[in-house]
Structures are given as C-alpha cells and as structure tokens.
Scaffold this active site. Structure first.
Site, PDB file in Angstrom:
ATOM      1  N   ASP A  88      -5.545   1.534   5.461  1.00 50.27           N
ATOM      2  CA  ASP A  88      -6.962   1.854   5.586  1.00 50.27           C
ATOM      3  C   ASP A  88      -7.484   1.293   6.911  1.00 50.27           C
ATOM      4  O   ASP A  88      -7.334   0.097   7.170  1.00 50.27           O
ATOM      5  CB  ASP A  88      -7.676   1.200   4.392  1.00 50.27           C
TER       6      ASP A  88
ATOM      7  N   GLU B  37       1.185  10.561   3.744  1.00 49.53           N
ATOM      8  CA  GLU B  37       0.170  10.412   4.779  1.00 49.53           C
ATOM      9  C   GLU B  37       0.758  10.781   6.143  1.00 49.53           C
ATOM     10  O   GLU B  37       0.120  11.471   6.939  1.00 49.53           O
ATOM     11  CB  GLU B  37      -0.329   8.954   4.768  1.00 49.53           C
TER      12      GLU B  37
ATOM     13  N   GLU C  77       0.545  -1.357  -4.786  1.00 49.87           N
ATOM     14  CA  GLU C  77      -0.590  -0.466  -4.594  1.00 49.87           C
ATOM     15  C   GLU C  77      -1.757  -0.988  -5.420  1.00 49.87           C
ATOM     16  O   GLU C  77      -1.596  -1.393  -6.565  1.00 49.87           O
ATOM     17  CB  GLU C  77      -0.184   0.959  -5.020  1.00 49.87           C
ATOM     18  N   LEU C  78      -2.924  -0.963  -4.790  1.00 52.28           N
ATOM     19  CA  LEU C  78      -4.110  -1.514  -5.446  1.00 52.28           C
ATOM     20  C   LEU C  78      -4.741  -0.506  -6.399  1.00 52.28           C
ATOM     21  O   LEU C  78      -5.343  -0.869  -7.399  1.00 52.28           O
ATOM     22  CB  LEU C  78      -5.108  -1.952  -4.357  1.00 52.28           C
TER      23      LEU C  78
ATOM     24  N   GLY D 266       0.847  -1.190   0.000  1.00 50.37           N
ATOM     25  CA  GLY D 266       0.000   0.000   0.000  1.00 50.37           C
ATOM     26  C   GLY D 266       0.878   1.232   0.000  1.00 50.37           C
ATOM     27  O   GLY D 266       0.804   2.078   0.892  1.00 50.37           O
TER      28      GLY D 266
ATOM     29  N   ASN E 182      -3.051  -6.615  -5.721  1.00 52.67           N
ATOM     30  CA  ASN E 182      -3.734  -6.756  -4.440  1.00 52.67           C
ATOM     31  C   ASN E 182      -2.848  -7.624  -3.553  1.00 52.67           C
ATOM     32  O   ASN E 182      -2.818  -8.838  -3.684  1.00 52.67           O
ATOM     33  CB  ASN E 182      -5.097  -7.410  -4.661  1.00 52.67           C
ATOM     34  N   SER E 183      -2.110  -6.971  -2.660  1.00 55.47           N
ATOM     35  CA  SER E 183      -1.127  -7.724  -1.887  1.00 55.47           C
ATOM     36  C   SER E 183      -1.786  -8.635  -0.859  1.00 55.47           C
ATOM     37  O   SER E 183      -1.131  -9.506  -0.294  1.00 55.47           O
ATOM     38  CB  SER E 183      -0.167  -6.775  -1.196  1.00 55.47           C
TER      39      SER E 183
END
Lengths: 252, 433
Positions: free
Chosen positions: A152, A229, A96-97, A73, A129-130
C-alpha cells in the site's frame, strides 16, 4: 451429487475459489488494534495445521524444519504459488491483514493441494498484522527471504507511518532475517519505490545486491510477474521499481 | 458501549486523571513527587523543601507529568508528560538545565547509566534519545534536539529501562511486547540491532526492573503485566525463566481481579537474594498493601517473601520508589484532576522500613509501615509533598478508583461492535483541518 459436495464458492471446472466471492477493501488500517488470535511465541505457530504433509501430528513440534520465506501482505497468494514449485522443500507463509483475502488464499491452497497431489504442501497463509507481530511468528534469524510486493503506497505524509517499509520496521525485519537473508521489494509507485530504496540504503544492516546477483537470482524474475498486482501492472504497461537487499552484520 | 457513553468518554479526554508518582534519589539525598503538572521536591539531606528554578518562564509543566526519574548517579533528574516537554534538572541546583519538546505526549523516560543520554518514549511507540554531552550543569541549554532511537509499531510504551551495565535498552508496550535493543555506540543514528524479544505476557506490560548481583553482572529482567503475572527473563536470549502468578499466590480473602493495573518494582540487596517489591492495587479484592517478592538468582525463580498489609488505611499506592542503600520503600497514593471534589489533586506519602540487607529473615525486623512522624523529614516533608490540606479517606478510595479506570482506558484494548465501529469511522476527528 458431486456438484452438491463441491465448495459453493469454487469454480466447477478448476475447483479453485473464485475471487468474486472474496471481495474486500483494497486497504486496511495497520494501526488499529487487532482482535484476531496471535501466537504468543514462535514455537506456538501450529506447523501441523499449516503443513500437514510435513508435520503429520502436532506433537512433532521440535522438528528442525521451520518457515524460511515470508510473503508480507501476500494478497491473493500468486507469489507463494510460483515459489512453491521453485523451492518445494522450503516452508513458506503468506501474511495478510485482510480477513477475506486470507480465506481466499487458504481455499486456493487447499484446492491446489487436492488438484495436484503432493504439490503445494509447503505453502500456507495466516491472518496477521505483520507490522506488529513479526516477532511472535519468527525467531531471531529464522527467515532467509522476505517479500514486500506492491505494498500500500500511503501517499499522504500523515500516513507514511503506515507504510510497511520504514527504518523502524526494518529493525524488526533484520531481527527475523538471518545474516545473508534477502529482502525483496517492488512497487509500481515511483514515490514509494524511492522511499523503500532510501530506507534500505540508509539502514546499517542491509546492503544492495549487485546487478549480477540480481540476474542470477531466480526469484527476482517472479517479483513483477507472479502476483496478481504485478500482472495487472504489466497488463497496463506500468513501470515497476524494485529494491533487493541483503541482511548483513552491522559494522561496529 | 452506547453512543452517549462514548461521547462522554471523548469529551473528557482533555481532563484525564493522572496517578501521582514518586522518585527517590539513589542515595536518598532528596525525594520527588509529581501529581498533575505539579512537581514537588524535598531535600532530605538538608531537611527542607526545594524550590525549583526554571528560566523558560511560565509553569514548569502545564499538563500531567507521566514519568519522573533520577539518573543512576543522582546528579540529574528528568520529568516529562502530557505537555510534551521533557525537562532535565540538575539535582545540585534544582535548576532546569534543558527542556526538549517532544512531538507527542511522553509516557516513559530513562537515563543511561553514564548519565550521557536521556531517552524518552511517546504514546505512538517511538523512543527518542537526547545527547547530554557538553551540557553544562550551571547553564541553561535550549538547542538540544532529540533523535529517534527505535519504535514499537504504534503502541504506547509503558516502560523504558537500561540494562545493568548499560549494554541494552529495554522497552515494553501496551500490546504485551518487551523489546531488548543493543544500545548503540552512536545513539543518535538509531538503535537497529535487536538482541531479543521477551514474549510471554498476554496483556499490556506495566513495568520493568533489573535485578543483579556481583555473580550475575548482566542481571535479569523482571516485568509486571496486566495479565496478573510477574515474569523473570534472560534478556540476551529473551527466554522466560519464571512466572509468578499474583492471582494464585496472594493470601487474599476474596477472588482477585484478573487484571493487575500496576505493579511496581524496585530492587535492593539482602544476603544473596534480591528483593522485588510490588504493590498490587486491585480495588475489587480485599488486599491492600505491598507484596515483596524475592528473586533467587542462582535458581532463577520468583517467590513471595513478605506481604506488608495496610488494610483499613484506604492506601492504594500509585507509585513506589527506593534508594539503593537506605532500606526504605517510599510510596505515594494520589491523583490529579479528580472530578467532584473540592481539591482536584491529592497525594499521600507513606514509607515502609525494614528493607536493609539481611533484615528480612529475623522476625523482629519485619517490614513495617512508618508513622508520619517517623518518616525522614517529618512534617515538613509531608507538608511539601502532600500539600497541607487534610484529605478524608473516602476521597482516597475515589481517587484509586479514578486511577484504575484511567489506566484501563489507556491500556486495555477496546472492543467495538460493528455498528459502533462504523459510527466511529463516520465521526472520526483525526482528519487534518
């Protein structure tokens, strides 16, 4: 004429891609079926595409150098870029998705490679999608560091199974990490921080780093400061909660 | 896909078609068939139908059974399915000695070789374990609780198998993954140590089986998949040893469909080679029957050994089973909840003989499909397992078609265009009430 040649989405002064052209939703559902290509086996990951300077031609697949750090992510890729200079000889990949964000990071890395010749050759990004495809990208014990920065939070109990740290998924992360490998997690959500810590603490294949080890590890300092972030949280004076654990052999 | 089609698909979810299943006792003491919520057992030893005893009152199962299995020693039998109940039966009394409630629908079950643990997998990819220690075969137990063992991230688990010797538990999913997990000493605390992933399939995995011999006590894993291949694996390293492409090698007249919906495996010994048999049900092609693969363990290769054709019989097996010694391969074709016919569930049982040791080489011992009266148990068995209503052949073709579409609905990933995706998001019904 050079203006016409320049990437339309990149800043004219720095050559870096601008985020406003890569707006994406903040969340993506990890449970939905994926329709992007996934390597069937770790040996099918195209290293020459990701790291052209380390692997000039695609037939050098049997090279012993493999990806060692995975940023799960990776978002806008801030951590990768900081780590790139700290470990210039270590191959690392961001996973990363969200499609658009992946494109942004791709552009960002290639712009950095152009602007700083010889640098940033050891980082790359892949859309995947890890939570589903870790074993397709990494062999058993291939990784030495995994990062889960500001994931998330998925507050609702119903959605807890979407969290990227869970007892079940830690089994797969423990598979990809070598013994002694380190898993770094940080969040600004206290509830999630406690959740991640509890999952790691109760898992038989992970043990917490001691306070001393945390101070000595140069990567720990980057957790809160390197990512977009993290900088946002720091700007707003928010609190962060980190959990750093080492992969160990399970006691029998 | 248009909106009307989609709505239709959604409304019929509650009456999903389920394929009939068959399981044979390891030493052929009895044989069980499940169709829909109905579990039918015939005692081959005594030559009579078995009536099941379940003290939990009500119907034994109240929705389609999706998995049935005997334990390795044949003392226990497990059935589970869409009603989220896992029922453990004693095969001596055919009494249900334990019922475990699952949170989700159950898609696969396995019993540990020592008979101490039952594992079951749900449609959300979690494998649960139930400890049978202290379970009395003559008393009904209600306080057994399941504990989570491992999970595939949100993928239907299509196969669950203990390795030969019981050191590993292998789970396969609808994504293409096969995970080999060390079966822990304390299974209730979870199985965290992953030995390997067997990666190579490109579509959903439909079935798993182990082949072993005394020289290879660890055994090898064989898997079948919707990518039309059967693959042979070394589970300790996860390395692919051989790939058998069904599409390329079957002596068919027409072009085979690229998706293989079901492959069934069983293993039995003959000489030093091990037989894997697989039934391919591909309706669009001209092939109807069972393909027997042989697995040469020293060379680690798969090859075709025999093709047992059942052309013109409209018999497309939905499940296969065999005991370890008897040399018979039991097959069932059938379906529950078939719409548009008087009799909503139907089954047909057939048996192929000639799987004894060393029998596949001399030509006079070709595997042959037995006539109904040659089947052990005869008419009584067929009456119990099939029901007494005779069914026309064309209904079986419709049934096979229904099974095929149900399985592809279940396992094939759906591709929606962007408008349909938005529409589905707006009308999603998974919000909490």
């Amino acid at each position: 004429m050079s203006e016409i040649k320049a990437h339309p989405k990149n800043s004219k002064s720095t050559g870096l891609p601008r985020k406003r052209f890569y707006r994406a939703r903040a969340h993506s559902n990890p449970l939905s079926d994926s329709h992007f290509p996934v390597p069937i086996l770790p040996c099918q990951v195209n290293y020459s595409l990701h790291y052209p300077q380390f692997f000039p031609s695609s037939d050098q697949i049997d090279s012993s150098k493999k990806i060692e750090f995975a940023d799960i992510g990776c978002g806008f890729g801030g951590l990768l870029i900081s780590l790139s200079n700290l470990f210039p000889e270590t191959l690392m990949i961001g996973m990363e998705l969200r499609d658009k964000i992946t494109e942004y990071v791709k552009e960002r890395i290639s712009a950095l490679r152009v602007a700083n010749s010889g640098h940033y050759q050891n980082i790359s990004v892949t859309r995947t999608n890890s939570m589903k495809y870790i074993p397709n990208h990494f062999e058993k014990g291939q990784l030495s560091k995994m990062f889960f920065l500001f994931p998330d939070p998925h507050f609702k109990e119903k959605n807890h199974r979407r969290r990227v740290i869970s007892t079940f998924l830690l089994d797969e992360y423990a598979y990809a990490l070598r013994v002694g490998g380190i898993i770094y997690t940080i969040t600004d959500v206290e509830e999630l921080g406690e959740w991640m810590k509890a999952c790691l603490e109760s898992h038989p294949m992970f043990e917490a780093l001691t306070g001393e080890e945390l101070v000595e590890d140069p990567v720990v300092k980057l957790l809160g400061s390197a990512t977009e972030e993290g900088q946002k949280v720091a700007r707003n004076g928010g609190e962060t909660f980190q959990a750093v654990y080492r992969r160990i052999m399970p006691s029998l | 896909m248009s909106e009307t089609q989609m709505e239709e698909g959604d409304t019929h979810k509650d009456i999903e078609v389920a394929p009939a299943l068959i399981a044979v006792h390891p030493t052929q003491e009895s044989v069980a068939v499940a169709v829909g919520s109905d579990l039918r057992v015939f005692d081959l030893h005594g030559g009579c139908a078995v009536s099941l005893v379940d003290d939990s009152c009500g119907p034994f199962h109240n929705d389609s059974i999706r998995a049935i299995r005997y334990g390795a020693k044949g003392k226990l039998f497990v059935s589970a399915g869409d009603d989220k109940l896992v029922k453990i039966w004693s095969t001596e009394s055919w009494r249900c000695i334990c019922t475990v409630s699952s949170e989700k629908r159950v898609s696969a079950v396995a019993l540990s070789n020592d008979g101490l643990y039952v594992c079951f997998a749900d449609k959300f990819g979690v494998v649960w374990v139930v400890d049978l220690n202290g379970l009395d075969r003559n008393q009904v137990s209600t306080n057994k609780k399941e504990a989570p063992l491992l999970a595939h991230y949100c993928s239907i688990i299509t196969g669950l198998e203990f390795s030969t010797g019981g050191r590993f538990i292998v789970s396969a999913d609808r994504d293409f993954k096969i995970r080999v997990t060390v079966f822990p000493k304390e299974p209730l605390n979870g199985g965290h140590e992953i030995q390997s992933f067997c990666l190579g399939h490109t579509e959903f995995v439909t079935c798993l089986a182990f082949v072993s011999a005394s020289e290879y006590p660890q055994g090898f894993l064989v898997s079948g998949s919707g990518d039309s291949t059967v693959r042979l694996w070394n589970i300790s390293s996860g390395s692919l040893l051989d790939t058998f492409e069904v599409e390329m090698k079957l002596p068919s007249k027409g072009k085979l469909r690229s998706l293989l919906y079901r492959v069934f495996l069983h293993d039995g010994f003959f000489l030093n080679i091990i037989v894997v048999s697989l039934a391919v049900n591909m309706l669009d092609c001209s092939f109807q029957g069972v393909v027997v693969l042989s697995c040469d363990l020293s060379a680690q290769t798969l090859s075709i050994a025999k093709v047992v054709s059942m052309e013109g019989e409209c018999f497309i097996p939905t499940s296969l089973s065999t005991g370890s010694s008897a040399g018979l391969l039991w097959m069932v074709a059938g379906v529950s909840n078939l719409r548009g016919f008087d009799n909503p569930s139907l089954t047909r049982v057939r048996v192929i003989s000639g799987f004894e040791k060393s029998s596949l080489n001399p030509p006079e011992h070709q595997p042959t499909v037995l006539a109904d009266e040659e089947i052990p148990g005869g008419d009584q068995l067929l009456e119990k397992l099939q029901g007494s209503v005779p069914v026309e052949q064309k209904v079986f073709l419709a049934a096979a078609e229904a099974v095929k579409s149900a399985m592809s609905n279940l396992l094939v990933k759906k591709q929606y265009c962007s408008e349909t995706r938005e529409f589905r998001k707006r009308t999603r019904n998974d919000k909490k009430n």
